[in-house]
Design a protein around this motif. Structure first.
Motif, PDB file in Angstrom:
ATOM      1  N   GLY A 169      -1.563   9.596  -2.382  1.00 59.72           N
ATOM      2  CA  GLY A 169      -2.411   8.420  -2.512  1.00 59.72           C
ATOM      3  C   GLY A 169      -1.941   7.480  -3.605  1.00 59.72           C
ATOM      4  N   ASP A 170      -2.809   6.508  -3.948  1.00 65.51           N
ATOM      5  CA  ASP A 170      -2.461   5.593  -5.036  1.00 65.51           C
ATOM      6  C   ASP A 170      -3.049   6.110  -6.344  1.00 65.51           C
ATOM      7  OD1 ASP A 170      -5.174   4.861  -5.131  1.00 65.51           O
ATOM      8  OD2 ASP A 170      -4.868   3.116  -3.851  1.00 65.51           O
ATOM      9  N   GLU A 173      -6.913   6.685  -6.422  1.00 62.52           N
ATOM     10  CA  GLU A 173      -7.300   7.842  -5.611  1.00 62.52           C
ATOM     11  C   GLU A 173      -6.925   9.149  -6.298  1.00 62.52           C
ATOM     12  OE1 GLU A 173      -6.576   5.220  -1.560  1.00 62.52           O
ATOM     13  OE2 GLU A 173      -5.101   6.720  -2.213  1.00 62.52           O
ATOM     14  N   TYR A 177      -9.390  12.135  -7.590  1.00 64.16           N
ATOM     15  CA  TYR A 177      -9.142  13.514  -7.159  1.00 64.16           C
ATOM     16  C   TYR A 177      -8.934  14.428  -8.362  1.00 64.16           C
ATOM     17  CZ  TYR A 177      -6.714  17.617  -5.421  1.00 64.16           C
ATOM     18  OH  TYR A 177      -6.340  18.906  -5.166  1.00 64.16           O
ATOM     19  N   ALA A 228      -9.192  12.865  -0.266  1.00 60.48           N
ATOM     20  CA  ALA A 228      -9.571  11.828  -1.223  1.00 60.48           C
ATOM     21  C   ALA A 228      -8.860  10.496  -0.965  1.00 60.48           C
ATOM     22  CB  ALA A 228      -9.271  12.302  -2.648  1.00 60.48           C
ATOM     23  N   LEU A 229      -8.015  10.434   0.065  1.00 54.38           N
ATOM     24  CA  LEU A 229      -7.256   9.214   0.322  1.00 54.38           C
ATOM     25  C   LEU A 229      -8.159   8.083   0.809  1.00 54.38           C
ATOM     26  CD1 LEU A 229      -4.083  10.565   2.182  1.00 54.38           C
ATOM     27  CD2 LEU A 229      -4.374  10.098  -0.266  1.00 54.38           C
ATOM     28  N   GLY A 230      -7.828   6.857   0.375  1.00 55.12           N
ATOM     29  CA  GLY A 230      -8.487   5.675   0.896  1.00 55.12           C
ATOM     30  C   GLY A 230      -7.895   5.260   2.227  1.00 55.12           C
ATOM     31  N   SER A 231      -8.436   4.188   2.813  1.00 56.98           N
ATOM     32  CA  SER A 231      -8.027   3.790   4.155  1.00 56.98           C
ATOM     33  C   SER A 231      -6.560   3.382   4.218  1.00 56.98           C
ATOM     34  CB  SER A 231      -8.917   2.644   4.651  1.00 56.98           C
ATOM     35  OG  SER A 231      -8.860   1.541   3.751  1.00 56.98           O
ATOM     36  N   ASP A 232      -6.069   2.642   3.221  1.00 50.91           N
ATOM     37  CA  ASP A 232      -4.669   2.188   3.253  1.00 50.91           C
ATOM     38  C   ASP A 232      -3.699   3.362   3.133  1.00 50.91           C
ATOM     39  OD1 ASP A 232      -5.521  -0.398   3.532  1.00 50.91           O
ATOM     40  OD2 ASP A 232      -5.168  -0.975   1.443  1.00 50.91           O
ATOM     41  N   SER A 233      -3.958   4.255   2.188  1.00 51.73           N
ATOM     42  CA  SER A 233      -3.080   5.414   2.012  1.00 51.73           C
ATOM     43  C   SER A 233      -3.113   6.316   3.241  1.00 51.73           C
ATOM     44  CB  SER A 233      -3.489   6.213   0.774  1.00 51.73           C
ATOM     45  OG  SER A 233      -3.301   5.469  -0.406  1.00 51.73           O
ATOM     46  N   ARG A 234      -4.305   6.486   3.811  1.00 52.40           N
ATOM     47  CA  ARG A 234      -4.420   7.326   4.997  1.00 52.40           C
ATOM     48  C   ARG A 234      -3.656   6.710   6.173  1.00 52.40           C
ATOM     49  NH1 ARG A 234      -7.577  11.493   6.086  1.00 52.40           N
ATOM     50  NH2 ARG A 234      -8.778  11.136   4.171  1.00 52.40           N
ATOM     51  N   ARG A 266       1.715   8.298  -2.874  1.00 54.07           N
ATOM     52  CA  ARG A 266       1.718   8.347  -1.415  1.00 54.07           C
ATOM     53  C   ARG A 266       2.646   9.451  -0.887  1.00 54.07           C
ATOM     54  NH1 ARG A 266       0.428   2.336   1.185  1.00 54.07           N
ATOM     55  NH2 ARG A 266      -1.650   2.224   0.230  1.00 54.07           N
TER      56      ARG A 266
END
Length: 436
Positions: A169-170, A173, A177, A228-234, A266
């Motif tokens: 993730g970023d 995130e 976590y 725990a990833l957000g939408s962009d990272s996912r 990421r």
């Protein structure tokens, strides 16, 4: 004079002997050719850098910086270190020489240094080939570097490697976590070993990478970073996985894969084998989008990997080609005087020929023994009589690498495989390749 005690190589650092160097060259040449096909260009950086470079990039609380770097103060008072990895040096060089004005695909090779406990597959001086890509943000470039490694395994004939993936993730995130993970690990703090307790205070994600079997169950039950990833990272990670599936490359998502360097974000990945015991990681890498800015450059996305040459060579069963094609024997006063100039003429006429010219004298029989021991495919025989007639003998020492049964010419006949053939010196360049 008292005989001195012989000195030995430093523990964990090894000599590369002549019998081994051909295999190293073969692996490096295959990797270089493949990287050039993908449009990567080579960069070479110093073995010694400012210690601050690695503290700022790898992280001051990592094992590498705290325990493993070879660091020293030079005579000018500067704090310097032998490079423990290649990415930080490439980033430093890219910033210093203004290479980040456009997307760049760079590769490097060379020795790295870490004062680890020497064991199979882990040395204090080890060698890596690495790739760094600057200026590209999408999962497509992550996919390219992973597919590139697969093609290298194919070129080396390696089939027992498996790919593991994760997303870190970023930074936001990961920070969220980290709080979850610390809260979970605090519940089991009494069961943690000393190293994990120390990491709990400084770098808790590294607890997930512990090799202590007593902690396996605790780590297995820890919260997952992927959750725990957000939408962009996912979306980035899912696009990479979809690309791997379209390319027919099997992978395993490992939520405990965190890597040992602080700069990753990421995508992270490792190629792993079970054939080397505990040191099973052969190649590892991922994204490090914040590192360029962290080292003083403008914000630049980046991704890369590094692979260990020693471990690859242990896995590879490729046999290097013979180091010598022809061995020039000279017997007689006139022939000995003419041998070296004739050897130079042969090298001029056949630039790719690997020719060893006998030195040190000796009988015809002893020179032939040396020729055979050299591994040469043929012996070139020059005596005073041959020299007077401007001729030279070609004596096959072993069968050609590939025989074409349809070729009935003299050079490929059964007789020519064992018997010496006399040819004119001025025709040698045309005839010799038939015997190799």
């Amino acid at each position: 004079m008292t005989r001195q005690t012989p000195l030995r190589a430093i523990r964990g650092m090894h000599d590369l002997l002549p019998d081994d160097s051909a295999r190293w060259q073969q692996l490096e040449d295959r990797a270089r050719a493949l990287l050039e096909r993908y449009g990567y260009t080579e960069m070479r950086t110093p073995l010694v850098e400012q210690s601050e470079l690695f503290k700022r990039s790898i992280g001051e609380v990592t094992d590498i910086v705290e325990k493993e770097m070879y660091s020293f103060e030079d005579r000018g008072g500067d704090q310097l270190s032998l490079r423990p990895e290649g990415t930080a040096s490439c980033v430093r060089a890219a910033i210093e020489h203004s290479l980040l004005d456009q997307p760049r695909r760079i590769w490097y090779r060379g020795p790295m240094f870490r004062r680890e406990r020497p064991q199979r597959g882990r040395y204090r001086q080890f060698h890596q080939i690495g790739v760094e890509v600057f200026g590209l943000t999408g999962p497509d470039i992550d996919l390219e570097v992973i597919l590139l490694t697969r093609r290298l395994w194919e070129a080396l004939g390696l089939t027992d490697l498996r790919l593991e993936l994760n997303s870190l993730g970023d930074s936001a995130e990961r920070a969220a976590y980290r709080q979850q993970l610390v809260a979970y690990l605090r519940q089991h703090e009494a069961q943690l070993d000393d190293d994990s307790r120390r990491r709990l205070e400084t770098n808790p994600l590294r607890v997930l990478d512990s090799k202590n079997p007593d902690l396996a169950e605790i780590i297995a039950q820890a919260p997952s970073l992927i959750d725990a990833l957000g939408s962009d990272s996912r979306a980035h990670f899912e696009a990479l996985c979809a690309g791997l599936e379209r390319a027919g490359l099997a992978y395993e998502i490992n939520p405990r894969l965190v890597r040992g360097l602080d700069y990753y974000n990421r995508t992270v990945f490792e190629w792993i084998t079970d054939a080397l015991g505990a040191q099973g990681t052969v190649c590892a890498g991922g994204r490090y989008d914040g590192l360029v800015e962290q080292l003083g450059g403008r914000a630049t996305p980046a991704v890369g990997f590094a692979l260990g040459l020693e471990r690859l060579l242990e896995l590879s069963e490729t046999e290097p080609p013979p180091s010598i094609d022809a061995y020039l024997i000279a017997v007689g006063e006139q022939a000995n005087a003419a041998a070296m100039p004739i050897a130079e003429q042969i090298r001029d006429a056949l630039p790719e020929l690997r020719l060893l010219c006998h030195c040190g004298g000796g009988s015809f029989k002893s020179q032939f023994k040396r020729a055979d021991r050299s591994g040469a495919k043929v012996a070139l025989v020059l005596g005073d009589d041959e020299l007077a007639q401007q001729r030279i003998g070609i004596k096959p020492l072993r069968a050609p690498a590939s025989d074409d049964p349809t070729n009935t010419g003299p050079a490929k006949s059964e007789q020519s495989k064992t018997e010496q053939t006399s040819v004119a010196l001025d025709a040698l360049a045309d005839r010799l390749p038939d015997f190799l």
